[in-house]
Design a protein around this motif. Sequence first.
Motif, PDB file in Angstrom:
ATOM      1  N   PRO A 119     -17.739 192.332  38.401  1.00  0.00           N
ATOM      2  CA  PRO A 119     -17.244 192.929  37.156  1.00  0.00           C
ATOM      3  C   PRO A 119     -15.962 192.215  36.691  1.00  0.00           C
ATOM      4  O   PRO A 119     -15.248 191.620  37.502  1.00  0.00           O
ATOM      5  CB  PRO A 119     -16.950 194.376  37.535  1.00  0.00           C
ATOM      6  N   PRO A 120     -15.644 192.292  35.404  1.00  0.00           N
ATOM      7  CA  PRO A 120     -14.487 191.558  34.858  1.00  0.00           C
ATOM      8  C   PRO A 120     -13.159 191.847  35.554  1.00  0.00           C
ATOM      9  O   PRO A 120     -12.382 190.920  35.792  1.00  0.00           O
ATOM     10  CB  PRO A 120     -14.442 192.010  33.393  1.00  0.00           C
ATOM     11  N   ASP A 121     -12.880 193.110  35.902  1.00  0.00           N
ATOM     12  CA  ASP A 121     -11.605 193.407  36.557  1.00  0.00           C
ATOM     13  C   ASP A 121     -11.529 192.762  37.944  1.00  0.00           C
ATOM     14  O   ASP A 121     -10.476 192.266  38.356  1.00  0.00           O
ATOM     15  CB  ASP A 121     -11.339 194.906  36.627  1.00  0.00           C
ATOM     16  N   TYR A 122     -12.632 192.716  38.644  1.00  0.00           N
ATOM     17  CA  TYR A 122     -12.671 192.049  39.939  1.00  0.00           C
ATOM     18  C   TYR A 122     -12.465 190.542  39.772  1.00  0.00           C
ATOM     19  O   TYR A 122     -11.794 189.913  40.581  1.00  0.00           O
ATOM     20  CB  TYR A 122     -14.007 192.298  40.637  1.00  0.00           C
ATOM     21  N   GLN A 123     -13.058 189.970  38.735  1.00  0.00           N
ATOM     22  CA  GLN A 123     -12.901 188.538  38.496  1.00  0.00           C
ATOM     23  C   GLN A 123     -11.445 188.177  38.236  1.00  0.00           C
ATOM     24  O   GLN A 123     -10.942 187.182  38.778  1.00  0.00           O
ATOM     25  CB  GLN A 123     -13.740 188.097  37.289  1.00  0.00           C
ATOM     26  N   ILE A 124     -10.771 188.986  37.439  1.00  0.00           N
ATOM     27  CA  ILE A 124      -9.361 188.725  37.133  1.00  0.00           C
ATOM     28  C   ILE A 124      -8.522 188.764  38.399  1.00  0.00           C
ATOM     29  O   ILE A 124      -7.718 187.867  38.669  1.00  0.00           O
ATOM     30  CB  ILE A 124      -8.837 189.741  36.096  1.00  0.00           C
ATOM     31  N   VAL A 125      -8.722 189.792  39.199  1.00  0.00           N
ATOM     32  CA  VAL A 125      -7.943 189.929  40.430  1.00  0.00           C
ATOM     33  C   VAL A 125      -8.292 188.810  41.408  1.00  0.00           C
ATOM     34  O   VAL A 125      -7.407 188.243  42.049  1.00  0.00           O
ATOM     35  CB  VAL A 125      -8.152 191.322  41.065  1.00  0.00           C
ATOM     36  N   TYR A 126      -9.574 188.443  41.498  1.00  0.00           N
ATOM     37  CA  TYR A 126      -9.957 187.346  42.391  1.00  0.00           C
ATOM     38  C   TYR A 126      -9.250 186.058  41.992  1.00  0.00           C
ATOM     39  O   TYR A 126      -8.737 185.334  42.843  1.00  0.00           O
ATOM     40  CB  TYR A 126     -11.473 187.114  42.394  1.00  0.00           C
ATOM     41  N   LYS A 127      -9.219 185.762  40.709  1.00  0.00           N
ATOM     42  CA  LYS A 127      -8.573 184.528  40.249  1.00  0.00           C
ATOM     43  C   LYS A 127      -7.080 184.530  40.567  1.00  0.00           C
ATOM     44  O   LYS A 127      -6.512 183.498  40.924  1.00  0.00           O
ATOM     45  CB  LYS A 127      -8.834 184.305  38.762  1.00  0.00           C
ATOM     46  N   GLU A 128      -6.447 185.692  40.458  1.00  0.00           N
ATOM     47  CA  GLU A 128      -5.034 185.791  40.823  1.00  0.00           C
ATOM     48  C   GLU A 128      -4.843 185.612  42.334  1.00  0.00           C
ATOM     49  O   GLU A 128      -3.911 184.944  42.773  1.00  0.00           O
ATOM     50  CB  GLU A 128      -4.439 187.123  40.358  1.00  0.00           C
ATOM     51  N   LEU A 129      -5.740 186.210  43.117  1.00  0.00           N
ATOM     52  CA  LEU A 129      -5.690 186.016  44.575  1.00  0.00           C
ATOM     53  C   LEU A 129      -5.856 184.540  44.923  1.00  0.00           C
ATOM     54  O   LEU A 129      -5.125 184.000  45.751  1.00  0.00           O
ATOM     55  CB  LEU A 129      -6.801 186.813  45.259  1.00  0.00           C
ATOM     56  N   GLN A 130      -6.813 183.916  44.269  1.00  0.00           N
ATOM     57  CA  GLN A 130      -7.091 182.501  44.521  1.00  0.00           C
ATOM     58  C   GLN A 130      -5.874 181.645  44.195  1.00  0.00           C
ATOM     59  O   GLN A 130      -5.499 180.774  44.983  1.00  0.00           O
ATOM     60  CB  GLN A 130      -8.296 182.069  43.700  1.00  0.00           C
ATOM     61  N   LYS A 131      -5.237 181.894  43.056  1.00  0.00           N
ATOM     62  CA  LYS A 131      -4.036 181.141  42.679  1.00  0.00           C
ATOM     63  C   LYS A 131      -2.943 181.305  43.733  1.00  0.00           C
ATOM     64  O   LYS A 131      -2.304 180.340  44.135  1.00  0.00           O
ATOM     65  CB  LYS A 131      -3.497 181.616  41.326  1.00  0.00           C
ATOM     66  N   TYR A 132      -2.740 182.542  44.149  1.00  0.00           N
ATOM     67  CA  TYR A 132      -1.700 182.828  45.135  1.00  0.00           C
ATOM     68  C   TYR A 132      -2.004 182.128  46.459  1.00  0.00           C
ATOM     69  O   TYR A 132      -1.131 181.500  47.052  1.00  0.00           O
ATOM     70  CB  TYR A 132      -1.578 184.335  45.337  1.00  0.00           C
ATOM     71  N   ILE A 133      -3.250 182.212  46.888  1.00  0.00           N
ATOM     72  CA  ILE A 133      -3.636 181.587  48.157  1.00  0.00           C
ATOM     73  C   ILE A 133      -3.498 180.072  48.075  1.00  0.00           C
ATOM     74  O   ILE A 133      -2.999 179.429  49.007  1.00  0.00           O
ATOM     75  CB  ILE A 133      -5.060 182.012  48.557  1.00  0.00           C
ATOM     76  N   PHE A 134      -3.915 179.478  46.963  1.00  0.00           N
ATOM     77  CA  PHE A 134      -3.774 178.026  46.812  1.00  0.00           C
ATOM     78  C   PHE A 134      -2.309 177.616  46.771  1.00  0.00           C
ATOM     79  O   PHE A 134      -1.946 176.561  47.258  1.00  0.00           O
ATOM     80  CB  PHE A 134      -4.472 177.539  45.547  1.00  0.00           C
ATOM     81  N   LYS A 135      -1.464 178.459  46.201  1.00  0.00           N
ATOM     82  CA  LYS A 135      -0.041 178.146  46.109  1.00  0.00           C
ATOM     83  C   LYS A 135       0.636 178.223  47.469  1.00  0.00           C
ATOM     84  O   LYS A 135       1.430 177.364  47.831  1.00  0.00           O
ATOM     85  CB  LYS A 135       0.624 179.118  45.135  1.00  0.00           C
ATOM     86  N   VAL A 136       0.321 179.256  48.221  1.00  0.00           N
ATOM     87  CA  VAL A 136       0.924 179.440  49.545  1.00  0.00           C
ATOM     88  C   VAL A 136       0.363 178.416  50.524  1.00  0.00           C
ATOM     89  O   VAL A 136       1.074 177.883  51.358  1.00  0.00           O
ATOM     90  CB  VAL A 136       0.703 180.883  50.046  1.00  0.00           C
ATOM     91  N   GLY A 137      -0.920 178.131  50.398  1.00  0.00           N
ATOM     92  CA  GLY A 137      -1.540 177.032  51.120  1.00  0.00           C
ATOM     93  C   GLY A 137      -1.761 177.185  52.599  1.00  0.00           C
ATOM     94  O   GLY A 137      -1.158 176.458  53.373  1.00  0.00           O
ATOM     95  N   PRO A 138      -2.630 178.103  53.027  1.00  0.00           N
ATOM     96  CA  PRO A 138      -2.987 178.099  54.442  1.00  0.00           C
ATOM     97  C   PRO A 138      -3.636 176.765  54.806  1.00  0.00           C
ATOM     98  O   PRO A 138      -4.480 176.270  54.065  1.00  0.00           O
ATOM     99  CB  PRO A 138      -3.991 179.233  54.588  1.00  0.00           C
ATOM    100  N   VAL A 139      -3.222 176.198  55.897  1.00  0.00           N
ATOM    101  CA  VAL A 139      -3.696 174.883  56.312  1.00  0.00           C
ATOM    102  C   VAL A 139      -5.206 174.886  56.541  1.00  0.00           C
ATOM    103  O   VAL A 139      -5.893 173.934  56.199  1.00  0.00           O
ATOM    104  CB  VAL A 139      -2.954 174.422  57.588  1.00  0.00           C
TER     105      VAL A 139
END
Length: 108
Positions: free
Chosen positions: A24-44
């Motif tokens: 659903p759209p609200d899940y997509q928005i939150v997923y994209k924000e999670l993805q941005k945060y995870i890519f920024k923090v950068g787990p090896v």
Amino acid sequence: MGIQDIIQGKKQWRAHMARVKALPPDYQIVYKELQKYIFKVGPVDLVDGNLLSDIIDFFEEGVAADKGVLELLGNDVAAFCDDLMKDSRTYADIYQESIIGKPGTTGK
């Protein structure tokens, strides 16, 4: 890394993103924000791990249970991500270790 590996990786990524688009759209928005945060923090181990797929699995279960995305995560999405990655080594950790380990920087 050969051409076949790159092609296979792109196929996997496209399949992954197709699962995101099915949410659903609200899940997509939150997923994209999670993805941005995870890519920024950068787990090896992000490339080798299943963190992003596990998040989609979790979201799909939430959709099936007819729950809102914030019911699953809470209001602080960054804290949710931090909790997911608490045992993962990040690039920031590596950088901090390199600074601490440099000669002449201790004791100042």
